[in-house]
Design a protein around this motif. Structure first.
Motif: not given
Length: 124
Positions: A110-115
């Motif tokens: 999720k952190q990779g997608d939001s970044a």
């Protein structure tokens, strides 16, 4: 610990063909323990440590389950039966571990997608 006990049981049994899997899992667990103790996951940000640990646990659970069934069903000596039982315990432990790690992997993804979304939004 279970991987080492299972390895020792396979060494003492007639099912010694299966001793490679517990040995490799024991060494991989030591590598991940060393990496965590030395905080290599903070130093090497390019590697997805939770995903690597998740895949290690999934493959370990599947391999332990397969060799434990074979050791219990095919071989009749006590050491093979003990190795199979410890292998089943290791399967359960690895299954619980990959269930718990799944939350870390989901957070990481999720952190990779939001970044990626914020960079695209800034570009627009």
């Amino acid at each position: 610990g279970l991987s080492f006990i299972t390895f020792v049981c396979y060494v003492a049994s007639s099912a010694s063909a299966f001793l490679t899997a517990p040995l490799l899992e024991f060494l991989l667990a030591l590598c991940f323990l060393f990496a965590d103790a030395m905080q290599l996951n903070d130093k090497w940000q390019g590697l997805c440590w939770p995903m690597m640990d998740f895949l290690r646990c999934v493959t370990a659970a599947l391999i332990y389950f397969a060799i434990s069934i074979t050791a219990v069903a095919k071989y009749s000596d006590g050491a093979s039966k003990a190795a199979g039982v410890f292998g089943f315990f290791a399967t359960i432990v690895f299954a619980i571990d990959f269930y718990l790690i799944f939350n870390d992997v989901a957070k990481f993804l999720k952190q990779g997608d939001s970044a990626g979304e914020t960079a695209a939004d800034k570009a627009e």
